[in-house]
Enzyme design. Structure first.
Site, PDB file in Angstrom:
ATOM      1  N   HIS A  56       0.778  -1.718   0.491  1.00  0.00           N
ATOM      2  CA  HIS A  56       0.124  -0.542  -0.055  1.00  0.00           C
ATOM      3  C   HIS A  56       0.987   1.224  -0.300  1.00  0.00           C
ATOM      4  CE1 HIS A  56      -3.761  -1.726   1.637  1.00  0.00           C
ATOM      5  NE2 HIS A  56      -3.854  -2.292   0.092  1.00  0.00           N
ATOM      6  N   ASP A 137       0.452  -2.829   8.837  1.00  0.00           N
ATOM      7  CA  ASP A 137      -1.457  -2.349   8.875  1.00  0.00           C
ATOM      8  C   ASP A 137      -2.156  -4.177   9.324  1.00  0.00           C
ATOM      9  OD1 ASP A 137      -0.899  -0.507   8.097  1.00  0.00           O
ATOM     10  OD2 ASP A 137      -2.145  -0.225   6.382  1.00  0.00           O
ATOM     11  N   HIS A 175       0.252   2.375  12.457  1.00  0.00           N
ATOM     12  CA  HIS A 175      -0.504   4.037  12.422  1.00  0.00           C
ATOM     13  C   HIS A 175      -1.075   4.452  13.949  1.00  0.00           C
ATOM     14  CE1 HIS A 175      -1.867   3.879   8.160  1.00  0.00           C
ATOM     15  NE2 HIS A 175      -1.894   2.428   8.144  1.00  0.00           N
TER      16      HIS A 175
END
Length: 256
Positions: A56, A137, A175
């Protein structure tokens, strides 16, 4: 061994995985290369590699600039979808960054090329560290990534795989989603004292990305507690893969 978080974009984390014996480092998901380079310069370390958790853009989008700035540094990752890749890795592959041993853990679901990287020091010199895992992630503090390219069964397998690491292993995720994840965890598992402990850490200003462990996640992360009574009640129960799918749907729709 040391790990230095480098916040990038709005809520992403890049990291410097530092061998403080040789003063060399790998840059993990270096989306903002100038910012990561500045952090390395400030720490007095030389960047010798890049590690990419998945393809990503918010994780691999700095790779072309990294390759230009560090032309001799390998770029590790799980598929040829990753820009500027030089070293494709698969489950159980190993490599070293100075005196740091890195083992690759394939965790397909968020993307099929998701790799988590388990790092441990091989030296008795330098700062003591219990070992860390860079989870991209796949695993977040009190949460997990969306199943963009996978299924609940795959995420259950991925988190179960990570759960086999030593409990003291520090989790370095991709994140800063902790407050939102905490709110959902409280919603589905309100009486869990570990979740109250996480809330106190946040209130006290402790940055979870620098101290949460696999052991912590097994206590407070609802996606790693699929067989617990509160999670079974919230999801309606069933096989772990069905519980995982139902829990992810609840999280996707949660507005708490």
């Amino acid at each position: 061994m040391k790990v230095l978080p480098v916040p990038v974009r709005d809520d992403n984390y890049a990291y410097l995985l530092i061998d403080d014996v040789s003063n060399t480092a790998a840059a993990v998901d270096p989306y903002d290369v100038p910012k990561v380079r500045a952090a390395a310069d400030n720490a007095g370390v030389q960047i010798v590699a890049a590690i990419t958790t998945h393809h990503h853009h918010d994780h691999s989008g700095g790779n072309q600039a990294f390759a230009k700035d560090f032309p001799d540094a390998p770029i590790y990752g799980g598929s040829n979808k990753i820009p500027a890749l030089t070293n494709q890795v698969k489950d159980k592959d190993e490599f070293t960054i100075g005196n740091i041993h890195v083992r690759c853990l394939a965790t397909p679901c968020h993307t099929q090329d998701s790799i988590c990287y388990y790092a441990t020091s091989t030296s008795n010199s330098g700062a003591a560290h219990p070992g860390g895992v860079f989870t991209g992630d796949t695993l977040f503090v009190a949460g997990c990534g969306r199943f963009f390219e996978g299924t609940g069964a795959e995420m259950h397998a991925a988190l179960s795989y990570l759960a086999t690491l030593p409990p003291a292993t520090v989790v370095y995720d991709g994140h800063e989603y902790t407050k939102g994840n905490l709110a959902f965890a409280r919603h589905v598992d309100p009486e869990n004292p570990a979740i109250a402990r996480l809330a106190r850490l946040i209130e006290d200003g402790v940055i979870p990305a620098t101290r949460t462990t696999i052991g912590d996640e097994k206590e407070w992360n609802p996606f790693m507690r699929l067989d617990s009574a509160p999670i079974l009640k919230a999801t309606g129960g069933g096989e772990p893969s069905a519980v995982m799918d139902a829990l992810r749907t609840l999280k996707n729709n949660f507005r708490g």
